[in-house]
Write a protein that holds these residues in place. Structure first.
Motif, PDB file in Angstrom:
ATOM      1  N   ILE A 662       0.845  -1.184   0.000  1.00 54.08           N
ATOM      2  CA  ILE A 662       0.000   0.000   0.000  1.00 54.08           C
ATOM      3  C   ILE A 662       0.888   1.244   0.000  1.00 54.08           C
ATOM      4  N   PHE A 663       0.758   2.041  -1.050  1.00 53.27           N
ATOM      5  CA  PHE A 663       1.434   3.328  -1.105  1.00 53.27           C
ATOM      6  C   PHE A 663       0.390   4.427  -0.877  1.00 53.27           C
ATOM      7  N   GLU A 664       0.697   5.346   0.027  1.00 55.70           N
ATOM      8  CA  GLU A 664      -0.307   6.343   0.380  1.00 55.70           C
ATOM      9  C   GLU A 664       0.335   7.715   0.572  1.00 55.70           C
ATOM     10  N   ALA A 665      -0.359   8.738   0.080  1.00 55.97           N
ATOM     11  CA  ALA A 665       0.027  10.130   0.308  1.00 55.97           C
ATOM     12  C   ALA A 665      -1.130  10.817   1.022  1.00 55.97           C
ATOM     13  N   GLN A 666      -0.877  11.353   2.211  1.00 53.21           N
ATOM     14  CA  GLN A 666      -1.902  12.024   3.002  1.00 53.21           C
ATOM     15  C   GLN A 666      -1.525  13.492   3.201  1.00 53.21           C
ATOM     16  N   TRP A 667      -2.546  14.320   3.357  1.00 49.60           N
ATOM     17  CA  TRP A 667      -2.296  15.727   3.639  1.00 49.60           C
ATOM     18  C   TRP A 667      -3.303  16.276   4.647  1.00 49.60           C
ATOM     19  N   GLU A 668      -2.884  17.290   5.358  1.00 51.05           N
ATOM     20  CA  GLU A 668      -3.753  18.054   6.246  1.00 51.05           C
ATOM     21  C   GLU A 668      -3.305  19.522   6.171  1.00 51.05           C
ATOM     22  N   VAL A 669      -4.217  20.411   5.811  1.00 52.71           N
ATOM     23  CA  VAL A 669      -3.925  21.839   5.696  1.00 52.71           C
ATOM     24  C   VAL A 669      -5.019  22.608   6.432  1.00 52.71           C
ATOM     25  N   GLY A 670      -4.631  23.465   7.376  1.00 49.87           N
ATOM     26  CA  GLY A 670      -5.597  24.242   8.133  1.00 49.87           C
ATOM     27  C   GLY A 670      -5.234  25.708   8.174  1.00 49.87           C
ATOM     28  N   TRP A 671      -6.249  26.572   8.153  1.00 48.45           N
ATOM     29  CA  TRP A 671      -5.999  28.017   8.117  1.00 48.45           C
ATOM     30  C   TRP A 671      -6.826  28.814   9.120  1.00 48.45           C
ATOM     31  N   GLN A 672      -7.761  28.151   9.779  1.00 43.77           N
ATOM     32  CA  GLN A 672      -8.622  28.865  10.733  1.00 43.77           C
ATOM     33  C   GLN A 672      -8.059  28.734  12.144  1.00 43.77           C
ATOM     34  N   SER A 673      -8.124  29.819  12.925  1.00 42.72           N
ATOM     35  CA  SER A 673      -7.674  29.842  14.327  1.00 42.72           C
ATOM     36  C   SER A 673      -6.163  29.687  14.471  1.00 42.72           C
ATOM     37  N   VAL A 674      -5.414  29.886  13.416  1.00 40.80           N
ATOM     38  CA  VAL A 674      -3.953  29.845  13.478  1.00 40.80           C
ATOM     39  C   VAL A 674      -3.426  31.087  12.763  1.00 40.80           C
ATOM     40  N   ASP A 675      -2.161  31.433  13.031  1.00 40.22           N
ATOM     41  CA  ASP A 675      -1.589  32.657  12.480  1.00 40.22           C
ATOM     42  C   ASP A 675      -1.396  32.587  10.974  1.00 40.22           C
ATOM     43  N   GLY A 676      -0.965  31.439  10.505  1.00 35.80           N
ATOM     44  CA  GLY A 676      -0.758  31.283   9.067  1.00 35.80           C
ATOM     45  C   GLY A 676      -1.540  30.085   8.557  1.00 35.80           C
ATOM     46  N   THR A 677      -0.955  29.409   7.581  1.00 35.67           N
ATOM     47  CA  THR A 677      -1.542  28.173   7.073  1.00 35.67           C
ATOM     48  C   THR A 677      -0.623  27.023   7.461  1.00 35.67           C
ATOM     49  N   ASP A 678      -1.092  26.197   8.397  1.00 38.71           N
ATOM     50  CA  ASP A 678      -0.307  25.048   8.848  1.00 38.71           C
ATOM     51  C   ASP A 678      -0.609  23.837   7.960  1.00 38.71           C
ATOM     52  N   TRP A 679       0.419  23.083   7.657  1.00 39.87           N
ATOM     53  CA  TRP A 679       0.196  21.914   6.813  1.00 39.87           C
ATOM     54  C   TRP A 679       1.116  20.763   7.202  1.00 39.87           C
ATOM     55  N   GLU A 680       0.680  19.576   6.830  1.00 35.20           N
ATOM     56  CA  GLU A 680       1.467  18.363   7.058  1.00 35.20           C
ATOM     57  C   GLU A 680       1.239  17.413   5.895  1.00 35.20           C
ATOM     58  N   GLY A 681       2.308  16.816   5.402  1.00 31.07           N
ATOM     59  CA  GLY A 681       2.219  15.798   4.368  1.00 31.07           C
ATOM     60  C   GLY A 681       2.879  14.512   4.825  1.00 31.07           C
ATOM     61  N   LEU A 682       2.218  13.385   4.570  1.00 25.12           N
ATOM     62  CA  LEU A 682       2.736  12.088   4.999  1.00 25.12           C
ATOM     63  C   LEU A 682       2.756  11.153   3.801  1.00 25.12           C
ATOM     64  N   PHE A 683       3.935  10.613   3.491  1.00 26.53           N
ATOM     65  CA  PHE A 683       4.109   9.694   2.366  1.00 26.53           C
ATOM     66  C   PHE A 683       4.611   8.368   2.930  1.00 26.53           C
ATOM     67  N   SER A 684       3.830   7.300   2.720  1.00 26.11           N
ATOM     68  CA  SER A 684       4.151   6.052   3.415  1.00 26.11           C
ATOM     69  C   SER A 684       3.984   4.838   2.514  1.00 26.11           C
ATOM     70  N   TYR A 685       4.686   3.787   2.905  1.00 23.86           N
ATOM     71  CA  TYR A 685       4.522   2.460   2.321  1.00 23.86           C
ATOM     72  C   TYR A 685       4.123   1.509   3.441  1.00 23.86           C
ATOM     73  N   ASP A 686       2.980   0.821   3.275  1.00 22.42           N
ATOM     74  CA  ASP A 686       2.489  -0.157   4.247  1.00 22.42           C
ATOM     75  C   ASP A 686       2.653  -1.562   3.687  1.00 22.42           C
ATOM     76  N   ARG A 687       3.027  -2.478   4.565  1.00 22.24           N
ATOM     77  CA  ARG A 687       3.045  -3.904   4.227  1.00 22.24           C
ATOM     78  C   ARG A 687       1.954  -4.579   5.023  1.00 22.24           C
TER      79      ARG A 687
END
Length: 799
Positions: A662-687
């Protein structure tokens, strides 16, 4: 030359009389057919979809032979993709069996392949494509072979080929199953939820199932538009009253079992899988995918009586009307009570580390032979049928999928018992008029005939099992019987010589409904080796089903004995249902040297790995087949994604997966209640390891705005906890760690409460909770609170 031909002509009559006078000499007539397979638009009940036709029709033509003939069948492929035809149940040479990469190279576009083989048997059989998912799109037809002598006398003889039909592309169906979608359950009214369970007093059962880490129950994977008999939801047979009619019933569906019942009285089974059996009368019985049954029915003198084939999940049915005039429908089959708990909870099962341990059938106990006897079950409580029925003939335990149907025997008392059970909830339509009978009843009269019903029904709990009027425990209640195997008895002894060596092969049937991967001995076809046997021995398969689904297991090129308590008279079959959490034992004489396919005949299960190749030691495939046989074991990859687009944030994932990877790319981007735009990206391989656990590695990247703040390598594990809480733990390259716990609570079929909590040694606590409401297969409304980005609302899109 002319003189020579004349002498030949003069000699022909002499040779003819000499040869027909020679004892034991039989003339084999060559019987030829041509089948043209093409892609075209098909309209069924007013709905059009792209199908695959044989000679312009679905199903293809009935091929009729006589035992002793030689079949010569030309298959023309007029499609842009390769195809094939397998002769299901026929004893043919291995190179004529029609399985690509085992029997022969597939039939390429705009080419023709000629099948030629002797007809060595008689009975009712069928044929279908063995390429990809073409069977679902219409590439199937029937075969009738008359015996050399002694055919059963009937007044008329008819073929009824049952199937299932979806307007959706079968590849899209499989992709939906692979991603773990619950949409099909909703669409056909098989959904389960917390409020639904509470509505019918089954919250305790629902809680127990969650505690045991089991997904929502179902007995069929796909929601179908229609169920068909000879290509239509409803068909008619002109039958004169007071006559005996032979119906050759073939289940040519891709995934659907059917309950069969005739409104005109009991059905007398006279053959199963083409092989004659001692006649046995049944009021209602279950026919598995790819099985055939020949039944005799009597046509009443007045009116038209329905033979109804109800889908096993009771989502819809097909009708065959015998006779003319006032119509008498067969009774409805109760919906399966999917909330019914099939097991007792124990501390051992709750805290078992593996799915097989949680099911009460761990690998070490399988290896010890604990579950080798037919009918033995893993989960406590599922053995109720065995306890009720006791031991079968000859001291052998009667298999569960046979003993549960033992109540449905041919005695008058049994029929009365079943009638009484039916009358508890609805008035019988059998053998009496109903308030709905009419001389000119229009077709498609029953609203429940169609399989898909609830996609646009937004009533509260409308798609929930609890909303059904009549529920019954599948296989336990006599109104929902299983296969009639315990009643099937061969006309002649089928036992083998005691001197023959016996090879026992134990096979577990395993799977994961949510990832939709299916295994034999915990391995998919792509991961497996050949099952090797020797000519001259007796091969015994001990099939132990560790799933909650029925599996119709089919062996190519052979008939096998089903060990069913009938001793030396065990019936011969080519396909057998292995019931949930039970053991079925079959045995066959290894006398058909070659390579042969053995697989679950649920089309999407086979495509997802539940198959093996049976190889005779010493057999060598033809060079052109040997060169391409590795193609059979190639993996298929599937891709999907989802995105939450909210007013305060967006998150989502893209996934590419085969059986284990399983190859997966996940993201989370938030802009409310924070000073800027916070983001996180996760790229993974599952067995993927099993239904409970997988290991993964990848990269986690975080940042704000255009700036990347941290990039860390990660290594972790996913594990499913009791109550179906999904947990995740990883350690990262900076010496930190993260723990995550999430859960979705199905309040109704459409409304779910979602929650997630996370602790990261770098960023400390984070969490979210909210509600989602399913609108369509691809879109849900979503409202949620996030600990960093506050409240937001929007949609989730699945693609």
């Amino acid at each position: 030359m002319l003189k020579k031909k004349k002498r030949q002509h003069m000699l022909l009559p002499v040779l003819f009389y000499i040869m027909i006078g020679m004892p034991g000499l039989v003339w084999a007539e060559i019987v030829g057919f041509e089948l043209t397979i093409a892609q075209e638009m098909v309209s069924i009940a007013g709905a059009s979809a792209e199908g695959m036709t044989i000679n312009g029709n679905i199903p293809g033509p009935t091929l009729r032979f006589k035992e002793g003939d030689t079949a010569r069948i030309l298959v023309h492929n007029r499609m842009p993709v390769a195809t094939s035809i397998h002769w299901h149940g026929l004893l043919v040479p291995p190179n004529m069996d029609g399985v690509p990469y085992i029997s022969f190279p597939p039939i390429q576009p705009d080419s023709t392949f000629t099948y030629e083989f002797p007809i060595r048997q008689s009975g009712t059989y069928w044929y279908h494509s063995h390429s990809n998912l073409q069977e679902q799109r219409g590439v199937y037809g029937s075969i009738v072979i008359e015996p050399k002598q002694g055919n059963l006398h009937v007044d008329s003889d008819h073929v009824i080929l049952l199937s299932d039909w979806t307007t959706e592309d079968p590849h899209s169906v499989l992709r939906s199953l692979k991603r773990g979608s619950e949409w099909y359950a909703l669409d056909k009214g098989s959904s389960q939820s917390i409020l639904g369970a509470s509505r019918i007093g089954k919250f305790g059962d629902y809680f127990t199932r969650e505690l045991q880490r089991m997904p929502a129950m179902d007995i069929a994977d796909v929601a179908y538009d229609y169920f068909l008999a000879n290509g239509q939801p409803e068909t008619n047979i002109n039958a004169t009253g007071g006559k005996t009619v032979r119906l050759r019933i073939i289940n040519g569906s891709a995934t659907t079992y059917f309950h069969l019942e005739y409104a005109g009285g009991p059905m007398k089974i006279v053959a199963a899988d083409g092989q004659e059996v001692q006649p046995v009368a049944q009021k209602r019985f279950l026919i598995g995918v790819a099985e055939t049954y020949d039944i005799l029915v009597e046509t009443p003198k007045n009116g038209a009586y329905e033979l109804r084939a109800t889908a096993h999940d009771a989502s819809g049915y097909a009708s065959v009307w015998l006779g003319t005039g006032e119509r008498f429908p067969a009774p409805d089959v109760p919906q399966p009570n999917l909330y019914q708990n099939m097991s007792h909870t124990s501390q051992t099962s709750i805290w078992a580390l593996t799915p097989n341990g949680a099911m009460g059938m761990p690998d070490d106990e399988i290896a010890s032979g604990k579950f080798d006897q037919p009918g033995m079950m893993g989960m406590q409580g599922m053995s109720m049928a065995q306890e009720q029925e006791g031991m079968g003939h000859g001291g052998h335990a009667t298999p569960a999928n046979q003993s549960m149907s033992a109540e449905m025997d041919s005695t008058t008392e049994s029929h009365e018992m079943m009638d009484t059970a039916m009358n508890k909830t609805h008035e019988m339509g059998s053998m009496k008029k109903t308030g709905h009978a009419s001389q000119d009843m229009p077709p498609m009269q029953h609203k429940d005939r169609k399989g898909k019903k609830y996609a646009k029904n937004f009533r509260f709990l409308a798609a929930d099992v609890s909303y059904r009027e009549d529920l019954a425990a599948d296989g336990m209640d006599p109104r929902r019987p299983w296969a009639p195997y315990s009643k099937l008895r061969a006309l002649e002894p089928t036992s083998f010589e005691t001197a023959k060596p016996i090879r026992e092969i134990r096979l577990t049937l395993d799977g994961d409904m949510e990832r939709y991967v299916w295994f034999l001995n915990n391995k998919a076809l792509s991961e497996s080796d050949l099952i090797r046997i020797r000519a001259g021995e007796v091969v015994r398969f001990i099939m132990i089903n560790r799933t909650m689904m029925h599996h119709p297991m089919h062996l190519h090129g052979h008939f096998f004995r089903v060990i069913n308590g009938q001793g030396d008279y065990a019936p011969l079959k080519h396909t057998v249902d292995v019931a949930p959490m039970s053991t079925t034992v079959i045995e066959f004489a290894a006398n058909e040297i070659g390579d042969w396919f053995f697989h679950c005949h649920l089309l999407y299960h086979m495509k997802s790995g539940m198959a093996r190749v049976i190889h005779y030691n010493g057999y060598q495939a033809a060079p052109d087949v040997a060169a391409i046989q590795s193609n059979l074991f190639k993996e298929s990859w599937y891709a999907w994604g989802e995105a939450d687009v909210l007013s305060n944030m967006t998150e989502g994932a893209l996934t590419l997966s085969d059986t284990r990877n399983i190859f997966e790319a996940q993201w989370e981007v938030g802009w409310q209640s924070v000073d800027g735009t916070d983001w996180e990206g996760l790229f993974s391989y599952d067995r993927y390891l099993n239904r409970f656990s997988s290991l993964f590695a990848g990269v986690d990247v975080t940042g704000e705005g255009d700036e990347t703040e941290e990039t860390r390598g990660i290594l972790g594990v996913h594990y499913l906890l009791p109550l179906n809480f999904e947990s995740m733990l990883w350690v990262d390259s900076d010496g930190g760690a993260r723990v995550n716990l999430e859960k979705e609570f199905a309040l109704t079929p459409r409304l779910a409460l979602i929650g997630e909590i996370q602790y990261d040694t770098h960023d400390l606590w984070e969490g979210k909770t909210g509600l989602s409401y399913t609108l369509t297969k691809s879109v849900s409304l979503l409202g949620q609170w996030h600990s960093e980005f506050g409240w937001g609302g929007g949609i989730q899109v699945r693609f």
